[in-house]
Design an enzyme around this catalytic site. Structure first.
Site, PDB file in Angstrom:
ATOM      1  N   GLY A 184       0.820  -1.198   0.000  1.00 52.11           N
ATOM      2  CA  GLY A 184       0.000   0.000   0.000  1.00 52.11           C
ATOM      3  C   GLY A 184       0.856   1.252   0.000  1.00 52.11           C
ATOM      4  N   GLU A 205       3.012  -8.956  -0.871  1.00 53.11           N
ATOM      5  CA  GLU A 205       1.613  -8.514  -0.845  1.00 53.11           C
ATOM      6  C   GLU A 205       0.676  -9.712  -0.966  1.00 53.11           C
ATOM      7  OE1 GLU A 205      -1.903  -7.061  -0.687  1.00 53.11           O
ATOM      8  OE2 GLU A 205      -0.220  -5.686  -0.344  1.00 53.11           O
ATOM      9  N   HIS A 447       1.554  27.674 -20.188  1.00 53.85           N
ATOM     10  CA  HIS A 447       2.515  26.881 -20.957  1.00 53.85           C
ATOM     11  C   HIS A 447       3.912  27.433 -20.730  1.00 53.85           C
ATOM     12  CE1 HIS A 447       4.231  24.635 -24.306  1.00 53.85           C
ATOM     13  NE2 HIS A 447       4.810  25.759 -24.700  1.00 53.85           N
TER      14      HIS A 447
END
Length: 468
Positions: A184, A205, A447
């Protein structure tokens, strides 16, 4: 009867509790906050979010100095790690921020009561401390006690070789091999820190994927990139136990589907299988405050418990266990106590994993939309096609926006890439205001910025992107 000493007493000084205290004081209430630690800020500030992010940043700088600057034409000499100095920086950050909360309490005239809080009865909070204690009377009590590390059955955490997230922040040396139990947020972040500093890291896991609950496409991309960085993953694997040998511990594992057991020798084990609500010692059973099947305090959706004038917020109630969610709970709860009616939707709370690249998400995943039978469109845009990402050498990952197929309203956004945690706030706001993909696409973005990838992904969900 005499007037109560306080309008509100809050038990817990973490992100939910201290924010609730400040907001209640701003609304004109007389407030006290009970905290057992010597410092305010709870798990997040003392042994969680903040120190881990300090280590994530400094370990990233170390790795960049060693391996990442040549591509920019920057040549360095020998780069050495001084782990003690790195940990000192982390501690200084924590110290400064905890003192900042003390200042905010004084500024807002919040009374701080140090000790362990227990609700002795309606309007009565006992604060217990070594050498004695005191009782504070009040009109309302807010439970903001947060959560603790979820234990791994049969495994004893000693914070020396078998660690929780707390111990993993203060290792005296870099382990040769670190086994992380749990893929996690916490396990991946702390595993990344020690991998950058030189450890070999294996992540074990139970599920057949990392980051449960995350959009699966994003999770697979994250695993691919972390594997490329050097993390090893053992998925669909059960931890049977940890053998603490004289020299090194061993993590005993077996396939979830069945098969032979295997012992993984290592230098340290990090148990990061999640957290559980902290309700011990509050006196809730005696008061009749109901808990749900997972030990969380039951509320009515507006933070009221089953007992009048007792409220609960943050990790101790149902919802995402995130510091920023607890802060929003704290503000909203104080406002409900003051007679206001704020709205707070957990579906619009973003989550972030601070690996490199970062991962951030808000709203629904594709898996959730499919399960709901909802028609949707997907817009994707890769950072490889973003000018700013190319310029700074951070072009891994992509933005993914999910929009309703009929109304075009944004349903979810998932980002894996540079500064994803900052960028996700824009889409959280879009969800809050019910914006469409076209709304985001038609909003001018400066931008060159990374945020232009959000605009292009929104264009892809609504119509077509320009730069792809």
């Amino acid at each position: 009867m005499s007037e109560p000493a306080f309008d509100v007493v809050i038990i817990g000084g973490g992100p939910g509790g201290y924010v609730a205290a400040i907001r209640a004081a701003q609304l004109g209430m007389k407030v006290a906050c009970v905290e057992k630690r010597a410092t305010l800020g709870g798990t997040c500030l003392n042994v969680g979010c903040i120190p881990s992010k300090a280590l994530l940043h400094t370990s990233h700088l170390y790795e960049e100095a060693r391996n990442g600057l040549d591509r920019f034409g920057i040549r360095t000499g020998e780069v050495r790690l001084e782990l003690g100095a790195m940990l000192d920086h982390k501690d200084k950050v924590v110290d400064g921020l905890t003192k900042g909360i003390d200042f905010l309490f004084k500024k807002n005239e919040v009374t701080r009561l140090q000790g362990t809080g227990r609700i002795a009865g309606p309007g009565r909070v006992v604060v217990e401390r070594e050498g004695g204690g005191e009782e504070a009377s009040c009109r309302h009590v807010v439970i903001a006690t947060g959560s603790e590390v979820a234990p791994l059955p049969g495994v004893t955490i000693d914070e020396e070789r078998i660690l929780s997230s707390t111990g993993a922040l203060d290792l005296e040396r870099v382990p040769e091999h670190l086994v992380v139990v749990g893929a996690g947020y916490i396990g991946l972040e702390l595993g990344t820190v020690w991998r950058r500093l030189g450890a070999r890291v294996t992540v074990v896991e139970f599920l057949d994927r990392i980051t449960p609950g995350m959009d699966l496409e994003i999770a697979r991309e994250l695993q691919k990139l972390l594997t490329r960085q050097g993390l090893a993953f053992r998925l669909a694997t059960r931890v049977v136990g940890v053998e603490s040998g004289a020299e090194r511990p061993s993590v005993v594992v077996e396939p979830v589907a069945g098969g032979a057991q295997e012992a993984i020798a290592c230098d340290a084990v990090l148990v990061a299988i999640g957290r559980r609500p902290w309700t011990e010692g509050l006196g809730l059973a005696e008061l009749g405050v109901a808990l749900d099947e997972r030990g969380r305090v039951r509320t009515d959706g507006h933070f009221r418990t089953t007992v009048p004038a007792i409220w609960a917020i943050g990790d101790v109630i149902e919802g995402p266990m995130l510091a920023h969610r607890a802060e929003e709970d704290g503000v909203a709860c104080a406002e409900w106590i003051a007679g206001q009616k704020p709205q707070h939707d957990y579906d619009r709370v973003p989550g972030v994993i601070y690996t490199d690249p970062e991962v951030a998400a808000v709203g629904r995943t594709e898996e959730q939309l499919r399960a709901e039978g909802r028609a949707y469109r997907v817009g994707r845009f890769p950072f490889m096609a973003n000018s700013r990402a190319r310029a700074v050498g951070a072009q891994e990952g992509f933005v993914k926006i999910l929009a309703d197929a009929t109304t075009d309203r944004v349903l979810g956004c998932h980002v894996i890439g540079p500064d994803a945690g900052t960028m996700i706030a824009e889409l959280a706001l879009a969800l809050e205001f019910g914006a469409t993909a076209e709304d985001v696409a038609r909003t001018s973005h400066p931008h060159p910025t990374l945020a232009e990838a959000l605009k292009e992904a929104a264009m892809a969900a609504w119509s077509k992107p320009i730069h792809l």
